[in-house]
Design a protein around this motif. Sequence first.
Motif, PDB file in Angstrom:
ATOM      1  N   PHE A 117       0.830  -1.196   0.000  1.00 12.38           N
ATOM      2  CA  PHE A 117       0.000   0.000   0.000  1.00 12.38           C
ATOM      3  C   PHE A 117       0.867   1.250   0.000  1.00 12.38           C
ATOM      4  N   GLN A 118       0.276   2.351  -0.411  1.00 16.38           N
ATOM      5  CA  GLN A 118       1.020   3.598  -0.506  1.00 16.38           C
ATOM      6  C   GLN A 118       1.465   4.115   0.858  1.00 16.38           C
ATOM      7  N   ALA A 119       0.680   3.889   1.888  1.00 18.65           N
ATOM      8  CA  ALA A 119       0.960   4.443   3.210  1.00 18.65           C
ATOM      9  C   ALA A 119       1.927   3.562   4.001  1.00 18.65           C
ATOM     10  N   SER A 120       3.049   3.201   3.387  1.00 17.43           N
ATOM     11  CA  SER A 120       4.143   2.504   4.087  1.00 17.43           C
ATOM     12  C   SER A 120       3.735   1.173   4.698  1.00 17.43           C
ATOM     13  N   ARG A 121       2.802   0.485   4.079  1.00 15.50           N
ATOM     14  CA  ARG A 121       2.341  -0.791   4.643  1.00 15.50           C
ATOM     15  C   ARG A 121       2.448  -1.902   3.604  1.00 15.50           C
ATOM     16  N   ILE A 122       2.923  -3.054   4.072  1.00 15.58           N
ATOM     17  CA  ILE A 122       2.930  -4.285   3.283  1.00 15.58           C
ATOM     18  C   ILE A 122       2.298  -5.359   4.144  1.00 15.58           C
ATOM     19  N   LYS A 123       1.295  -6.026   3.611  1.00 12.92           N
ATOM     20  CA  LYS A 123       0.619  -7.079   4.360  1.00 12.92           C
ATOM     21  C   LYS A 123       0.832  -8.428   3.684  1.00 12.92           C
ATOM     22  N   ILE A 124       1.077  -9.432   4.498  1.00 19.32           N
ATOM     23  CA  ILE A 124       1.238 -10.802   4.004  1.00 19.32           C
ATOM     24  C   ILE A 124       0.112 -11.641   4.590  1.00 19.32           C
ATOM     25  N   TYR A 125      -0.645 -12.304   3.717  1.00 19.64           N
ATOM     26  CA  TYR A 125      -1.800 -13.087   4.126  1.00 19.64           C
ATOM     27  C   TYR A 125      -1.527 -14.574   3.902  1.00 19.64           C
ATOM     28  N   ASN A 126      -2.040 -15.387   4.833  1.00 20.21           N
ATOM     29  CA  ASN A 126      -1.924 -16.838   4.725  1.00 20.21           C
ATOM     30  C   ASN A 126      -3.094 -17.367   3.900  1.00 20.21           C
ATOM     31  N   VAL A 127      -2.806 -17.876   2.713  1.00 24.52           N
ATOM     32  CA  VAL A 127      -3.861 -18.310   1.798  1.00 24.52           C
ATOM     33  C   VAL A 127      -4.595 -19.533   2.331  1.00 24.52           C
ATOM     34  N   ASP A 128      -3.850 -20.509   2.850  1.00 25.97           N
ATOM     35  CA  ASP A 128      -4.469 -21.743   3.331  1.00 25.97           C
ATOM     36  C   ASP A 128      -5.306 -21.526   4.581  1.00 25.97           C
ATOM     37  N   ASN A 129      -5.106 -20.376   5.231  1.00 27.36           N
ATOM     38  CA  ASN A 129      -5.866 -20.058   6.443  1.00 27.36           C
ATOM     39  C   ASN A 129      -6.921 -18.994   6.150  1.00 27.36           C
ATOM     40  N   GLY A 130      -7.458 -19.048   4.946  1.00 22.99           N
ATOM     41  CA  GLY A 130      -8.530 -18.144   4.585  1.00 22.99           C
ATOM     42  C   GLY A 130      -8.104 -16.698   4.435  1.00 22.99           C
ATOM     43  N   LEU A 131      -6.880 -16.477   3.933  1.00 29.37           N
ATOM     44  CA  LEU A 131      -6.338 -15.137   3.725  1.00 29.37           C
ATOM     45  C   LEU A 131      -6.283 -14.339   5.025  1.00 29.37           C
ATOM     46  N   LYS A 132      -5.984 -15.036   6.101  1.00 32.17           N
ATOM     47  CA  LYS A 132      -5.801 -14.382   7.394  1.00 32.17           C
ATOM     48  C   LYS A 132      -4.460 -13.659   7.416  1.00 32.17           C
ATOM     49  N   LEU A 133      -4.435 -12.476   8.030  1.00 30.46           N
ATOM     50  CA  LEU A 133      -3.214 -11.681   8.100  1.00 30.46           C
ATOM     51  C   LEU A 133      -2.117 -12.430   8.854  1.00 30.46           C
ATOM     52  N   GLN A 134      -0.987 -12.606   8.186  1.00 29.74           N
ATOM     53  CA  GLN A 134       0.141 -13.320   8.780  1.00 29.74           C
ATOM     54  C   GLN A 134       1.253 -12.372   9.224  1.00 29.74           C
ATOM     55  N   LYS A 135       1.453 -11.300   8.438  1.00 26.12           N
ATOM     56  CA  LYS A 135       2.509 -10.334   8.753  1.00 26.12           C
ATOM     57  C   LYS A 135       2.072  -8.955   8.292  1.00 26.12           C
ATOM     58  N   ASP A 136       2.229  -7.968   9.172  1.00 31.98           N
ATOM     59  CA  ASP A 136       1.921  -6.575   8.855  1.00 31.98           C
ATOM     60  C   ASP A 136       3.218  -5.786   8.949  1.00 31.98           C
ATOM     61  N   ILE A 137       3.760  -5.411   7.792  1.00 34.99           N
ATOM     62  CA  ILE A 137       5.079  -4.778   7.728  1.00 34.99           C
ATOM     63  C   ILE A 137       4.924  -3.261   7.585  1.00 34.99           C
ATOM     64  N   ILE A 138       5.550  -2.540   8.505  1.00 37.34           N
ATOM     65  CA  ILE A 138       5.590  -1.090   8.419  1.00 37.34           C
ATOM     66  C   ILE A 138       6.881  -0.725   7.687  1.00 37.34           C
ATOM     67  N   ALA A 139       6.765  -0.260   6.456  1.00 40.12           N
ATOM     68  CA  ALA A 139       7.931  -0.034   5.608  1.00 40.12           C
ATOM     69  C   ALA A 139       8.775   1.126   6.118  1.00 40.12           C
ATOM     70  N   LYS A 140      10.054   1.083   5.780  1.00 42.39           N
ATOM     71  CA  LYS A 140      11.026   2.082   6.227  1.00 42.39           C
ATOM     72  C   LYS A 140      11.444   2.981   5.063  1.00 42.39           C
ATOM     73  N   SER A 141      11.619   4.272   5.369  1.00 38.78           N
ATOM     74  CA  SER A 141      12.176   5.253   4.425  1.00 38.78           C
ATOM     75  C   SER A 141      11.464   5.199   3.078  1.00 38.78           C
ATOM     76  N   LEU A 142      10.154   5.206   3.121  1.00 40.16           N
ATOM     77  CA  LEU A 142       9.384   5.111   1.884  1.00 40.16           C
ATOM     78  C   LEU A 142       9.341   6.450   1.169  1.00 40.16           C
ATOM     79  N   GLU A 143       9.529   6.419  -0.142  1.00 38.58           N
ATOM     80  CA  GLU A 143       9.409   7.601  -0.974  1.00 38.58           C
ATOM     81  C   GLU A 143       8.216   7.414  -1.910  1.00 38.58           C
ATOM     82  N   TRP A 144       7.160   8.129  -1.673  1.00 37.02           N
ATOM     83  CA  TRP A 144       5.924   8.172  -2.444  1.00 37.02           C
ATOM     84  C   TRP A 144       5.047   6.940  -2.228  1.00 37.02           C
TER      85      TRP A 144
END
Length: 468
Positions: A117-144
């Motif tokens: 996502f644009q707002a410094s976020r990357i989400k990783i979802y577990n497909v076999d677990n019904g697309l449940k959120l597995q990792k929520d990454i707050i990105a560093k030094s993002l430009e745009w």
Amino acid sequence: MQVKRKRHHTEPFRLPIQKEGFTIDDEISHLTKLRSEPCEKMRRGMPNGRKLPISTAKMIAGREANLSGRGKFSSADCSHVLGRYLPVNDLWCFDGMDSKAYVSQFSADGSVLVAGFQASRIKIYNVDNGLKLQKDIIAKSLEWTITDTSLSPDQRNLVYSSLSPLVHIVNVETAGTESHANITDIHDGLDFSEHENDDFSFGIFSVKFSTDGRELVAGSNDDAIYIYDLEANKVTSRFEAHLDDVNTVTFADETGNLIYSGSDDTLCKIWDRRCFFTRGGPAGVLSGHTEGITFIDSRRDGRYFISNGKDQSIKLWDIRRLSTDANSSRPRASLWDYRLSAYPREYRYLRHPNDQSLATYRGHSVLRTLIRCYFSPAHSTGQRYIYTGSHDKHVYIYDVVTGDQVAKLAFHNAVIRDCSWHPYYPMLVSSSWDCQIARWQFSGSDAVPSVVDNKRHRRQQAEQRTLP
């Protein structure tokens, strides 16, 4: 710090209008059918003879009767069965943010989905677990924004890029759901700039792991391609690849020897790492787009690939048709800027005078952002289809062989930059600037995929060709 200015062409290049209908090379047509249609023995043994498609029930009956002589389905038989069940229904909007979604990609084995996502976020979802959120990454030094992400082949590390010379890498197997840069996890910054005091700060549009996970290849807005050695922790190669932004790079196959690149200079180039330093340039050039190229996807056979273009088309290529002239003509239809306005109607069906592509697919729109296109999965469809996001808020699916539009998925209310078809399940995910991530699946019906208003689509094409 200097900001690079975009090059402007002083004169539009007027091109002849394309008049012929859709055609495709016999070889790629044959190869696609071999991977997505039943074997001849199976077809001959069916009550309806060689008529296609064959229903799932009849295919199973033919397998039980051992019509193929193998005692089981071949990979092409599997693709023929699974390719009937396109992920075009059963819509579920499973996540949303307060910022635009730029990236959505399944991992190679389909176990996880990565969304940026644009707002410094990357989400990783577990497909076999019904697309449940597995990792929520707050990105560093993002430009745009997050411009690209790539998972390592072992799926332990993720790299993410933005309009900055720094590409960050994070271990996604660490404990805990939240990954906050240098608080809960280390987000190492990989510096792609060559010198400490560079006057120009460039950005990375595209980044990919090599197949062995030891290197990264990246394309940037300083017109160059970079190779980063992860073990040596430095850039080992940088070469001036194009005459404008390099929007996309990817490996041709599993060997990692061939690299495809696409640029705003309208050219696709092929780079052979085995002889780059002796050759001093690309192995070849392919021309055909009349505007910049936003994305390239390889068929992974070291021969065919597709590209999405700002001329509102997808083109299919065979690298054996390449030109060795690195300075191939780069005609452009207009001085139009795809970020600001619609594509001029009079240019929509113009043809490059030296078009080397095998086929052209039209219907979607490429505006505002670097919209991506892909081959459908080899396992479930035999790569029978091409699919793409679009500025008009839809996902389009085309038949590779016929060029027909077989599906047009409607849900989002803003441009769809990225989409991803699961490598094994009849599931497709789309990410949009409406800040939502949607999942599409097979509806449960055994109906054969039909052409979406294809007569009207061709009639519109014919009307466009008659424009003065």
